[in-house]
Design an enzyme around this catalytic site. Structure first.
Site, PDB file in Angstrom:
ATOM      1  N   ARG A   1       0.829  -1.212   0.000  1.00 27.94           N
ATOM      2  CA  ARG A   1       0.000   0.000   0.000  1.00 27.94           C
ATOM      3  C   ARG A   1       0.862   1.260   0.000  1.00 27.94           C
ATOM      4  O   ARG A   1       0.559   2.244   0.666  1.00 27.94           O
ATOM      5  CB  ARG A   1      -0.962   0.007   1.198  1.00 27.94           C
ATOM      6  CG  ARG A   1      -1.914  -1.162   1.262  1.00 27.94           C
ATOM      7  CD  ARG A   1      -2.852  -1.205   0.062  1.00 27.94           C
ATOM      8  NE  ARG A   1      -3.668  -2.408   0.103  1.00 27.94           N
ATOM      9  CZ  ARG A   1      -3.349  -3.560  -0.480  1.00 27.94           C
ATOM     10  NH1 ARG A   1      -2.215  -3.655  -1.158  1.00 27.94           N
ATOM     11  NH2 ARG A   1      -4.137  -4.601  -0.402  1.00 27.94           N
TER      12      ARG A   1
ATOM     13  N   SER B   1     -11.415  -0.359   3.450  1.00 32.79           N
ATOM     14  CA  SER B   1     -10.683  -0.655   4.682  1.00 32.79           C
ATOM     15  C   SER B   1     -10.059   0.627   5.219  1.00 32.79           C
ATOM     16  O   SER B   1      -9.292   1.286   4.521  1.00 32.79           O
ATOM     17  CB  SER B   1      -9.582  -1.691   4.406  1.00 32.79           C
ATOM     18  OG  SER B   1     -10.144  -2.906   3.964  1.00 32.79           O
TER      19      SER B   1
ATOM     20  N   GLU C   1      -5.526   3.921   6.180  1.00 30.94           N
ATOM     21  CA  GLU C   1      -5.242   3.752   4.759  1.00 30.94           C
ATOM     22  C   GLU C   1      -5.657   4.970   3.933  1.00 30.94           C
ATOM     23  O   GLU C   1      -4.925   5.377   3.033  1.00 30.94           O
ATOM     24  CB  GLU C   1      -5.933   2.494   4.226  1.00 30.94           C
ATOM     25  CG  GLU C   1      -5.595   2.170   2.795  1.00 30.94           C
ATOM     26  CD  GLU C   1      -6.015   0.776   2.396  1.00 30.94           C
ATOM     27  OE1 GLU C   1      -6.419   0.593   1.229  1.00 30.94           O
ATOM     28  OE2 GLU C   1      -5.936  -0.144   3.231  1.00 30.94           O
TER      29      GLU C   1
END
Length: 372
Positions: free
Chosen positions: A165, A247, A364
Site C-alpha cells: 500500500r 478498509s 489507509e
C-alpha cells in the site's frame, strides 16, 4: 475545464467534508497540467481528487483548489502473443470499468481487482491490492506531471518503489497534495481468457480451483464482485455499509518479536524479515464488533463525551457513523455523519488496539485537514 464552488461531501464515497474554496474539473491531460500550474503559480494549496474513495476531508473543507481528474479512455499500444498487451489508461478513467474492459478484451492480470471504487490514476499511488493481487505486478510505467520541475516525468515500475500500500508517489504526497500528478498509467497484461494465478484461499475455494491455479477471468471477476458486495465493498446507494473509504486501516507489518507476543491463533504472513498481521483480527479481538458506534450526537462534542460507559451506542439512538455491519475494517457513514464522527470511531478503534496489543494501526485513506 470547469471552475465552480462545491461541497466535498458530494465528491467522496464517505460523503463527508466541507466546501472547496475553488473546484476545477479537468478532462484532458493538457487541462490537468494547466490547472495544476495555475494553482501552483498562484501559491494556492492543491488537492487532487479522482473517485474520492480513499480520502477523508475535514468538516472545514479545503482552503485551496480541488482538482477533479476526469480524463477518460484507454488504448492498447501493442498486443502480441509474446509481449502481451501494453495498455495505457487515462488517470480519471473509472477503475472498475477499466478492469471490466480488460476482461472483455481478454487481457489478463488485474481481474482480481474488480469492484474497487476510484480512478485508474489513483491505483499506483497506494499500490492498490486485493485478493492476492497488486497493481505493482502489472504496471509498466506511470506518466506524471512533476510540480517541482514543471515537466512531464514518466516512471518505470522499478522507479516507483512499490511496497505494501505504498509507492514513491504516495511518499511524496502531503495532505492530499502530490509532487507528482498522475496523468496516465501503462499496464502490461497477458493475453487470454484465463486469470492470473489465484493467490487468495477464499477466492480459490469459491472458484473451485487450487491456490496458484488459474480460472476463467470473467468468472473470477463475477466471484470477486460477489465477495466484495457481501462485505459492503462495492458501491451501492441502497447499502449504507458502502458509504466508506473501504478498509480504514492497513494490515500492520511488524517485527517477528512483536508478532510473537500475539496469541497463537492470530493470523500472520511473512513479509521478508517482517510479519504482516490482520487488522481485522486485532480490531475484533480488542472488543470491537460489526456495527460498533459511539453513543449520542458525535460531532456536537468530543469523542469522549459521546461515548457510553461500555463504548457502545444506545439501542434507541443509532449512530451517524459506525463500523460496517458486515466487517470491522470499514468505518461507515450511516446518514448525516460529519468527518469528526468518522474520526471519533477511528480513534476509539486505534486506541483500543493499542491498549489490547500495543500495536498502532495506520489509516489507509488520505486525511486532508484532519488527523486522528
Amino acid at each position: 475545464m470547469v471552475n465552480e464552488q462545491i461541497s466535498l461531501r458530494s465528491l467522496t464515497t464517505l460523503e463527508v467534508g466541507g466546501p472547496a474554496r475553488n473546484y476545477v474539473v479537468a478532462a484532458t491531460e493538457a487541462e490537468i497540467i494547466a490547472a495544476v500550474r495555475a494553482a501552483d503559480d498562484a501559491g494556492e494549496p492543491l488537492l487532487i481528487l479522482g473517485g474520492g474513495s480513499n480520502v477523508v476531508v475535514s468538516d472545514d473543507g479545503f482552503a485551496g483548489t480541488v482538482l477533479k481528474i476526469a480524463s477518460q479512455g484507454f488504448v492498447a499500444n501493442s498486443e502480441d502473443s509474446c509481449g502481451g498487451a501494453s495498455v495505457v489508461v487515462q488517470a480519471g478513467h473509472d477503475w472498475d470499468d477499466f478492469v471490466h474492459q480488460t476482461v472483455l478484451h481478454a487481457w489478463s492480470g488485474i481481474e482480481a481487482l474488480s469492484g474497487i471504487p476510484g480512478s485508474a490514476g489513483a491505483t499506483p499511488v497506494q499500490n492498490v491490492g486485493a485478493y492476492g493481487c497488486e497493481v505493482a505486478q502489472t504496471i509498466a510505467a506511470v506518466r506524471t506531471w512533476d510540480r517541482k520541475k514543471n515537466a512531464v516525468h514518466t516512471f518505470t515500475n522499478h522507479e516507483l518503489k512499490f511496497g505494501y500500500r505504498d509507492s514513491l508517489l504516495k511518499a511524496t504526497t502531503v495532505n492530499g497534495s502530490p509532487r507528482y500528478v498522475v496523468l496516465s498509467v501503462e499496464f502490461q497484461l497477458l493475453l487470454g481468457r484465463m486469470s492470473a494465478p489465484v493467490k487468495y484461499a477464499e477466492l480459490a475455494r469459491r472458484l473451485g480451483v487450487e491456490v496458484g491455479k488459474r480460472a476463467n477471468s470473467l468468472e473470477l471477476r463475477r466471484t470477486v464482485l460477489a465477495l466484495r458486495a457481501s462485505k459492503g465493498m462495492v458501491l451501492d446507494p441502497a447499502d449504507r455499509d458502502t458509504f466508506s473509504t473501504g478498509s480504514f486501516y492497513t494490515n500492520p507489518v511488524v517485527s517477528a518479536e512483536v508478532a510473537a507476543t500475539l496469541p497463537a491463533d492470530a493470523p500472520r504472513w511473512p513479509v521478508g524479515d517482517l510479519v504482516k498481521l490482520s487488522a481485522a483480527w486485532l480490531i475484533e479481538h480488542s472488543g470491537f464488533t460489526k456495527g460498533y458506534g459511539l453513543a449520542g450526537e458525535l460531532a456536537a462534542g468530543s469523542a469522549a463525551s459521546a461515548s457510553s460507559s461500555d463504548g457502545k451506542h444506545d439501542a434507541g439512538t443509532p449512530p451517524r457513523a459506525s463500523l460496517s455491519t458486515k466487517h470491522t475494517l470499514a468505518i461507515t457513514n450511516r446518514g448525516g455523519a460529519r468527518t469528526e464522527d468518522i474520526l471519533a470511531i477511528a480513534r476509539e478503534v486505534r486506541d483500543g488496539v493499542v491498549r489490547q496489543f500495543g500495536i498502532t494501526l495506520v489509516p489507509e485513506p488520505v486525511l486532508v485537514g484532519c488527523a486522528l
